[in-house]
Design an enzyme around this catalytic site. Structure first.
Site, PDB file in Angstrom:
ATOM      1  N   GLU A   1       5.986  -3.615   4.264  1.00  0.00           N
ATOM      2  CA  GLU A   1       6.056  -4.809   5.315  1.00  0.00           C
ATOM      3  C   GLU A   1       6.341  -5.962   4.738  1.00  0.00           C
ATOM      4  OE1 GLU A   1       2.163  -3.118   6.859  1.00  0.00           O
ATOM      5  OE2 GLU A   1       2.952  -3.461   8.989  1.00  0.00           O
TER       6      GLU A   1
ATOM      7  N   GLU B   1       0.992   4.803   7.354  1.00  0.00           N
ATOM      8  CA  GLU B   1      -0.511   4.361   8.037  1.00  0.00           C
ATOM      9  C   GLU B   1      -0.972   5.629   8.861  1.00  0.00           C
ATOM     10  OE1 GLU B   1       2.118   2.197   7.407  1.00  0.00           O
ATOM     11  OE2 GLU B   1       1.128   0.291   6.739  1.00  0.00           O
TER      12      GLU B   1
ATOM     13  N   ALA C   1      -1.973  -1.692   1.565  1.00  0.00           N
ATOM     14  CA  ALA C   1      -3.178  -2.291   1.490  1.00  0.00           C
ATOM     15  C   ALA C   1      -4.143  -1.444   0.576  1.00  0.00           C
ATOM     16  CB  ALA C   1      -3.668  -2.476   2.973  1.00  0.00           C
TER      17      ALA C   1
ATOM     18  N   GLY D   1       1.678  -1.826   3.608  1.00  0.00           N
ATOM     19  CA  GLY D   1       1.458  -3.162   3.643  1.00  0.00           C
ATOM     20  C   GLY D   1       2.835  -3.830   2.554  1.00  0.00           C
TER      21      GLY D   1
END
Ligand code: DAK
Length: 263
Positions: A114, A134, A66, A111
């Protein structure tokens, strides 16, 4: 919708969606996620597309996570909205009826990892790097990593990745079953094209049924999964593709699937 942060190309039943913010290593910001949602809706409605490939622009990165410049400004309420938005899009990707292949050409972090996990399988460059960093930012994976990773590689290996935030090489990712196959960087695209073309020769009804059956079955117990499989099998038999596939075998020719979903 005109896209500025992704590219979408369709040819011969295969759609290729490229995350296209190479200067930020294709980090996921709000605009990119909105464009991705639009592209996934458009692909879901396109009856000619049988396989979707996801990849990253440039030589360094699939998606480096992200966009940290956006995350840094989030209030807790905005963070919840952002996570919901991201989770909804990634769920939309996972539930896309057709097979989706992640061609991971570089960093797949946070992300990005993911996103790859929500695809049906991953082919990677042997220079690819995977990780859920993260924890290093003081948060936890927010786009499904705590749920999809343990389902794929088992809870203890997933926890090790999540608790440490450590990067895994492509070879390590392959060894634990996160990645199906690795290739020299210059061979990745050809390998992904070849497997996509092979899949695209199959009947769309049976491809969609196979994907849905595996995904739904994984959410329940074996008895329920077998019941889902039985019903999906019966539905496949009602499709023109099943007629074509069985006739072609008996007539000793190659099947030509029309892709029609219902008889
Ligand atoms: N966001 C924004 N910009 C990024 C970025 C990212 N994730 N990753 C890289 N960039 C930018 C860099 O800032 C740099 O920009 P300039 O300085 O050139 O303007 C450019 O991309 C090139 O990066 P580097 O210069 O750092 O390149 P290196 O080769 O030296 O290093 C690297 C590559 C991938 C190791 C490094 O860039 C890196 O560590 N990047 C961050 C990786 C990371 O931590 N990603 C995980 C992000 S966390 C949530 C929901 C979801 C999430 C969180 C919360 N809610 C609950 C709210 C998800 C979180 C994540 O994904």
């Amino acid at each position: 919708m005109t896209y500025s942060s992704i590219e979408l190309v369709r040819a011969d039943g295969i759609a290729t969606l490229t995350f296209n913010r190479p200067k930020a290593l294709n980090a996921l910001n709000t605009i990119l996620l909105q464009e991705l949602a639009d592209a996934l809706d458009s692909i879901a409605q396109d009856e000619t597309v049988r396989v979707l490939i996801l990849t990253g622009a440039g030589e360094k990165s699939f998606i480096a996570g992200a966009d940290i410049t956006e995350i840094a400004t989030l209030t807790p309420l905005a963070a919840k909205k952002f996570a919901q938005f991201g989770q909804d899009i990634i769920s939309k990707l996972q539930s896309l009826p057709i097979p989706v292949i992640a061609a991971v050409n570089g960093y797949a972090l946070g992300g990005g990892c993911e996103m790859a996990l929500a695809c049906d399988f991953i082919y990677a460059s042997d220079k690819a790097i995977f990780g859920l960093p993260e924890i290093t930012l003081g948060v936890i994976p927010g786009f499904g990593g705590t749920q999809r990773l343990p389902r794929l590689i088992g809870a203890s290996l997933a926890k090790e990745m999540i608790f440490t935030g450590k990067h895994l090489s492509a070879a390590e990712a392959k060894a634990i079953g996160l990645v199906n196959k690795t290739f020299a960087p210059e061979e990745l695209q050809a390998a992904v094209d070849a497997i996509s073309r092979l899949i695209a020769t199959k009947g769309k009804a049976s491809l969609c049924a196979a994907k849905q059956t595996v995904n739904q079955g994984l959410n329940g117990d074996l008895t329920t999964g077998l019941a889902i499989e039985r019903d999906a099998f019966a539905l496949c038999l009602a499709s023109p593709d099943a007629k074509e596939g069985t006739s072609a075998f008996l007539e000793k020719r190659k099947p030509v699937f029309t892709g029609e979903l219902h008889s």
